[in-house]
Structure formats: C-alpha cells, structure tokens
Scaffold this motif. Structure first.
Motif, PDB file in Angstrom:
ATOM      1  N   UNK A 187      -5.809  27.635   8.316  1.00 15.68           N
ATOM      2  CA  UNK A 187      -4.872  28.680   7.897  1.00 15.68           C
ATOM      3  C   UNK A 187      -3.564  28.629   8.680  1.00 15.68           C
ATOM      4  N   UNK A 188      -3.664  28.571  10.009  1.00 18.32           N
ATOM      5  CA  UNK A 188      -2.451  28.644  10.833  1.00 18.32           C
ATOM      6  C   UNK A 188      -1.494  27.469  10.584  1.00 18.32           C
ATOM      7  N   UNK A 189      -1.982  26.230  10.489  1.00 17.73           N
ATOM      8  CA  UNK A 189      -1.064  25.139  10.146  1.00 17.73           C
ATOM      9  C   UNK A 189      -0.375  25.345   8.798  1.00 17.73           C
ATOM     10  N   UNK A 190      -1.115  25.791   7.788  1.00 15.34           N
ATOM     11  CA  UNK A 190      -0.511  25.972   6.469  1.00 15.34           C
ATOM     12  C   UNK A 190       0.542  27.073   6.485  1.00 15.34           C
ATOM     13  N   UNK A 191       0.232  28.187   7.125  1.00 18.20           N
ATOM     14  CA  UNK A 191       1.191  29.293   7.189  1.00 18.20           C
ATOM     15  C   UNK A 191       2.434  28.873   7.965  1.00 18.20           C
ATOM     16  N   UNK A 192       2.244  28.160   9.083  1.00 17.20           N
ATOM     17  CA  UNK A 192       3.386  27.728   9.898  1.00 17.20           C
ATOM     18  C   UNK A 192       4.303  26.803   9.116  1.00 17.20           C
ATOM     19  N   UNK A 193       3.722  25.834   8.429  1.00 22.32           N
ATOM     20  CA  UNK A 193       4.539  24.874   7.680  1.00 22.32           C
ATOM     21  C   UNK A 193       5.257  25.549   6.514  1.00 22.32           C
ATOM     22  N   UNK A 194       4.575  26.461   5.853  1.00 26.31           N
ATOM     23  CA  UNK A 194       5.137  27.047   4.639  1.00 26.31           C
ATOM     24  C   UNK A 194       6.151  28.150   4.907  1.00 26.31           C
ATOM     25  N   UNK A 195       5.942  28.955   5.969  1.00 30.10           N
ATOM     26  CA  UNK A 195       6.758  30.155   6.142  1.00 30.10           C
ATOM     27  C   UNK A 195       7.580  30.214   7.429  1.00 30.10           C
ATOM     28  N   UNK A 196       7.204  29.464   8.468  1.00 31.76           N
ATOM     29  CA  UNK A 196       7.803  29.659   9.792  1.00 31.76           C
ATOM     30  C   UNK A 196       9.202  29.052   9.874  1.00 31.76           C
ATOM     31  N   UNK A 197      10.167  29.849   9.490  1.00 37.80           N
ATOM     32  CA  UNK A 197      11.580  29.466   9.592  1.00 37.80           C
ATOM     33  C   UNK A 197      12.420  30.718   9.365  1.00 37.80           C
ATOM     34  N   UNK A 198      13.681  30.662   9.762  1.00 37.55           N
ATOM     35  CA  UNK A 198      14.579  31.794   9.535  1.00 37.55           C
ATOM     36  C   UNK A 198      14.078  33.054  10.221  1.00 37.55           C
ATOM     37  N   UNK A 199      13.962  34.138   9.452  1.00 36.82           N
ATOM     38  CA  UNK A 199      13.577  35.437   9.998  1.00 36.82           C
ATOM     39  C   UNK A 199      12.073  35.587  10.174  1.00 36.82           C
ATOM     40  N   UNK A 200      11.303  34.575   9.787  1.00 35.63           N
ATOM     41  CA  UNK A 200       9.836  34.657   9.876  1.00 35.63           C
ATOM     42  C   UNK A 200       9.394  34.115  11.231  1.00 35.63           C
ATOM     43  N   UNK A 201       8.863  34.996  12.091  1.00 35.76           N
ATOM     44  CA  UNK A 201       8.605  34.669  13.497  1.00 35.76           C
ATOM     45  C   UNK A 201       7.203  34.119  13.720  1.00 35.76           C
ATOM     46  N   UNK A 202       6.936  33.679  14.966  1.00 33.85           N
ATOM     47  CA  UNK A 202       5.603  33.198  15.342  1.00 33.85           C
ATOM     48  C   UNK A 202       4.569  34.314  15.222  1.00 33.85           C
ATOM     49  N   UNK A 203       4.977  35.559  15.523  1.00 34.88           N
ATOM     50  CA  UNK A 203       4.068  36.696  15.357  1.00 34.88           C
ATOM     51  C   UNK A 203       3.701  36.880  13.887  1.00 34.88           C
ATOM     52  N   UNK A 204       4.673  36.714  12.993  1.00 29.88           N
ATOM     53  CA  UNK A 204       4.393  36.799  11.556  1.00 29.88           C
ATOM     54  C   UNK A 204       3.413  35.703  11.132  1.00 29.88           C
ATOM     55  N   UNK A 205       3.567  34.502  11.714  1.00 30.92           N
ATOM     56  CA  UNK A 205       2.649  33.396  11.417  1.00 30.92           C
ATOM     57  C   UNK A 205       1.225  33.779  11.799  1.00 30.92           C
ATOM     58  N   UNK A 206       1.064  34.339  12.995  1.00 36.93           N
ATOM     59  CA  UNK A 206      -0.276  34.691  13.487  1.00 36.93           C
ATOM     60  C   UNK A 206      -0.931  35.742  12.592  1.00 36.93           C
ATOM     61  N   UNK A 207      -0.180  36.799  12.254  1.00 32.72           N
ATOM     62  CA  UNK A 207      -0.761  37.878  11.450  1.00 32.72           C
ATOM     63  C   UNK A 207      -1.085  37.410  10.031  1.00 32.72           C
ATOM     64  N   UNK A 208      -0.192  36.621   9.455  1.00 31.99           N
ATOM     65  CA  UNK A 208      -0.441  36.109   8.100  1.00 31.99           C
ATOM     66  C   UNK A 208      -1.637  35.164   8.090  1.00 31.99           C
ATOM     67  N   UNK A 209      -1.790  34.368   9.144  1.00 27.83           N
ATOM     68  CA  UNK A 209      -2.911  33.419   9.227  1.00 27.83           C
ATOM     69  C   UNK A 209      -4.243  34.145   9.248  1.00 27.83           C
ATOM     70  N   UNK A 210      -4.317  35.225  10.002  1.00 26.75           N
ATOM     71  CA  UNK A 210      -5.562  35.988  10.038  1.00 26.75           C
ATOM     72  C   UNK A 210      -5.904  36.560   8.654  1.00 26.75           C
ATOM     73  N   UNK A 211      -4.882  37.011   7.934  1.00 24.29           N
ATOM     74  CA  UNK A 211      -5.128  37.532   6.587  1.00 24.29           C
ATOM     75  C   UNK A 211      -5.606  36.418   5.652  1.00 24.29           C
ATOM     76  N   UNK A 212      -5.025  35.217   5.788  1.00 28.63           N
ATOM     77  CA  UNK A 212      -5.469  34.068   4.978  1.00 28.63           C
ATOM     78  C   UNK A 212      -6.941  33.774   5.239  1.00 28.63           C
TER      79      UNK A 212
END
Length: 520
Positions: free
Chosen positions: A338-363
């Motif tokens: 989950x975390x690799x996919x979320x990081x690659x797909x969303x982690x840029x611009x206004x989307x932070x590392x904290x957003x990556x972590x929370x979204x990954x847990x939901x995935x």
C-alpha cells in the motif's frame, strides 16, 4: 459469446477509466492537497455520485437490466422496444424533478454529508453541489443506455464512457482553475465545472451507439406520453423491483454518508484520505467486479428466463473462480504494498508524507475486504436474475448495522483506517451471506476441483506477497520522491515482477488459464 473475452473487454476499457480517474485524483492531491476545500469538493461530488449509485447504476439498473434481458429473450424485439420507450419517458420526468429539488435543497444535503465542515468549506460545498447536481440526470440516462447496450452484448461504450468525466475534470482543473484564481474565485470550483461537462459528454456519446443497434429510446415530455408510459406493465414491474433494490443500495449509500461524517470529524483532510484510498481500491473492484457483473447479469437473467439451471450455475461458478484467481492477489498487494503505491501515485505538491501514511493505512483496510467487495458483484446478480431483490436487501441491512458497530470499535483505535477496515470486513460478511443464500436455494452448485484450485491460487499469492513485502521495506518510497522518474520505474518493475511471480507459480502448480475461456 465468449464470457472471458467479453469480461476482458470491459475490464481493459474500464482500466482506461480508472487510470484517468487516478490521474484526476493525482491532480487534485497535488494542486489542493488534503484540506478543507478538498473535503468540501469530496462532499459536494459525493452527493450526485451517491444518488447516481443509488438510483442510476444501483436500484434502476438492478431492476431494469434483468427485466430487459428476459423480455428480449421471451417476447422479442417489439416488446423490448416498447419497454425501453416507456421506462425512458418515466425516467426523464423523474430526473427533471430530482434535479430541481436537489439544486434547491443543496444546503440540507451538504449538512447531511458534511456537518463537520467549517463555515468556509460548507459554503463552497453548497455552491459546488448546485453546479454538479444536474450530473445525476445525465448519468441516470447513461445508465439506461448502458443497460440496453449490455443486453445487446455491446460492452465497449458503457465501459469506456467514464473516461470522458475524468478527462473533463482534469482539463478544467489544469486550465480553468488558474483563470478562476486570477478572477478572485476559488479555483477548486473548476473541478465542479469539469464534472458537469463530463456528464454532458458521457450522455452525448450514447446516441450513436444506441442508434447503431436500433434501440434509441423515444423520450417525451408530453403528459399524454407520461400517462401511457406510467400505465405500462413493464414500468410497473421496474418500479416494483426498484423498491427493495432501492432499499438495498440505499443501505450502502447510508453507510457512505455515515462514514463521510465520521471522517470529517476524525481530522482535517480525513475525508480526502479515504477518497484517495478508495480510488486505489476501485481499481480491482472495477476491473474485476464491475466487469464480471456487467457481463454476467444479462446472461444469468436470460438463462433463468429459459429455465436453464445448468447454464445458470455454471456461469456463477465461472465468475467466482475468476474472483478468487484475480481478486486475491490484488488484495495481497493492497495489504503489503500500500505505502509504495500511495507514495508513487500521490506524494507530490501539497500531498505530504503524513497524507501518504494515513492514506496507506486506509488502503490496507480496504485490502482486507477486497475479496468480499468483488464477490458481491458476482453473487448479487445471481439473486437479481431470479427477481429476488429482498434477500440481498435483508443482508445489506444487517451488514450496515455490523459495519457501524465495527466503526464504533475500530475508529477510536485506528482513525480513518478503521473506517476502511469496517467497510472491508462488512463486505466479506455480505459476500459470504449471499453465497450461503444461493447454496441453500440450490441455485448454485460448485463444480468439482475447487480445493486444488484454491490451494494453487493461495500458494501463488503468498509467493507474490513475499516479494512485495521485501520490496516495500527495501526502498524508501517516500524519500524517492526526489527522483520521480526513478520511483515510477521502480514501481513499474516491482508490479511487473509481482505479476510474473504470481502467474509463474500458477503455471508450475499446473493451473491452465485456458480453462477459464467460457461461452454463453
């Protein structure tokens, strides 16, 4: 008709829709992040989207498509066209009334889904709801077209149509939002304009497809035409079937309303985290579940109309084997990668590392229940084909209660991930209950060979999962954001290697994919 080829066609075209949908979410994440305004857009977009699933793709399709398939199989083309015209006329009147009420009642609708939004977010959500509400009218007519085209075994246009929505939102987001900012208007309103444009385009492309098969509905706003349509036996059957179907789909949408409200109170941006995770979960559910459901529903209904019980149970068995073969490895990937996919797909611009972590847990929470989410798309049509809407509804109501009990237990402990996990666990229970119901009715009898088939798929999924677990820990996928191209290439190589391992182990174990080619 080759069922595997038809399902593959729908799946491939749906992939284009999901890829463009993912690009759409990437754009929203990069341009606006997970903020109050993105929460406001998610709430506003969820209102017409919820009604689309409730009325158009939900209760209406569940009631209309089986009846249309049975009418065409048993009564011929003339009766089928009469049914289409009558249903289309009543639907058009209902949509006009619904859109007017929705625009007027936008403040109440926003309060129902987003009471926790701050004042600025609530005002923005009301404006965007009013702009986007006519989208439900366009999409309900698109659902009517999709039911007709699928019954005629024309699967391409309905599967590809959603791409137009995504492209419209992307175009408006990139090119219109900077202009709105210069005019002193909230740039996020560009997304709402894109949604409405996409709805109109999706409706327009149905016309040549329907004309090509000679099934273009005759729409009329005359009161005389409405009275004649309302008196039609086919319309009465659709409305009768829609009652329990509406309740069943409404249960799922009520769960969505509750989860949105809870997410808004959990944390700022939580509704967006859940939406971004949902986008990843929708890849396998759409590519597998929606494709299988679109192909199987009219075929099961036709087999039931012919009284061909052997063909009916054989198609269900084929669908369930496809679920296990393709959904189980996807579930493993959502859990372990989950975390690799979320990081690659969303982690840029206004989307932070904290957003990556929370979204990954939901995935990961969604990953637990992916088999259930996909399985429902195969099992529920087994009841709809029998004109049994009540059994899935009763199950859905009980699962709703269970899901909210799980929310009460999991959300204080896991936060937004608890919401996704509750949905996943509820879906597993729902699918198991539907399967048990079909077995007890004698409608489904598993074909021989399930034990060996299951062991092979589980072994291949475990081998693939081991590789993904190692890859997820070996690379720092968030830090790799400094080199976007390298990170994307590593992701592509990782997924390709995972697929290679999975199908290689299946081949070594003696599973032949050719056995899934099936004609109906």
């Amino acid at each position: 008709m080759n069922l595997l080829r038809a399902a593959s066609t729908v799946s491939v075209l749906t992939l284009a829709s999901r890829v463009t949908g993912l690009i759409r979410e990437q754009m929203v994440a990069a341009m606006f992040g997970a903020s109050t305004l993105t929460d406001a857009f998610q709430v506003a977009f969820r209102i017409p989207n919820m009604l689309r699933r409730l009325f158009a793709e939900g209760a209406f399709s569940q009631a209309f498509v089986p009846l249309l398939a049975r009418t065409r199989a048993a009564e011929g083309e003339e009766a089928t066209h009469d049914l289409i015209n009558a249903v289309a006329t009543v639907l058009l009147w209902a949509l006009i009334l619904t859109c007017v009420l929705g625009v007027l009642g936008a403040p109440l609708l926003v309060w129902m889904l987003g009471a926790g939004l701050p004042e600025s977010g609530r005002e923005a959500a009301i404006v965007m709801t009013r702009w986007m509400f006519p989208y439900i009218g366009c999409m309900s007519l698109v659902a009517l077209s999709a039911g007709i085209l699928n019954t005629w075994k024309r699967f391409a246009v309905p599967a590809l149509t959603p791409v137009l929505l995504n492209l419209s939102v992307i175009a408006c987001g990139f090119w219109l939002s900077p202009w709105l900012r210069e005019q002193g208007v909230q740039p996020i309103y560009a997304l709402a304009m894109g949604v409405m444009l996409g709805g109109v385009l999706q409706l327009v492309v149905q016309i040549p497809a329907l004309r090509a098969i000679g099934a273009m509905p005759r729409l009329s706003l005359g009161l005389g035409a409405l009275r004649r349509a309302w008196a039609s036996q086919g319309v009465k059957q659709v409305l009768s079937a829609m009652g329990p179907a509406l309740l069943g789909v409404g249960v799922a949408q009520l769960s969505l309303v509750i989860n949105t409200q809870i997410a808004i109170f959990v944390a700022e941006g939580a509704a967006s985290w859940l939406t971004f995770a949902d986008r990843l979960m929708e890849f396998p559910t759409a590519l597998l579940g929606v494709a299988l459901g679109a192909v199987l529903t009219p075929q099961l209904s036709a087999a039931q109309a012919r009284g061909d019980a052997q063909e009916y149970t054989a198609m269900l068995d084929w669908g369930l084997r496809m679920v296990l073969l393709l959904a189980l490895p996807c579930a493993v990937a959502l859990l372990l990668f989950a975390q690799p996919m979320v990081a690659v797909l969303y982690h840029r611009g206004a989307f932070t590392a904290q957003d990556v972590a929370q979204t990954s847990w939901a995935v990961m929470g969604y990953g637990v229940g992916l088999m259930g989410l996909v399985g429902i798309k195969v099992l529920a049509p087994g009841f709809f084909a029998r004109q049994d809407m009540r059994t899935p509804v009763r199950i859905a109501v009980m699962v709703l209660v269970l899901t909210q009990l799980l929310n009460a237990l999991l959300v204080p402990w896991l936060g937004v991930a608890g919401l996704a996990l509750a949905i996943g666990l509820g879906a597993l229970v729902n699918a198991a209950w539907l399967l048990r119901g079909l077995r007890r009715l004698g409608s489904y009898q598993p074909a021989p060979g399930w034990l060996g088939f299951t062991l092979r798929v589980v072994l291949a999924s475990a081998a693939m999962g081991a590789l993904q677990w190692w890859l997820a820990g070996y690379f720092d996928w968030v830090a790799l954001g400094r080199t976007e191209l390298l990170r994307a290439l590593l992701m592509a190589a990782s997924l390709a290697a995972s697929a290679l391992v999975y199908f290689a182990v299946l081949a070594i174990c003696g599973l032949k994919l050719r056995q899934f080619v099936r004609r109906a």
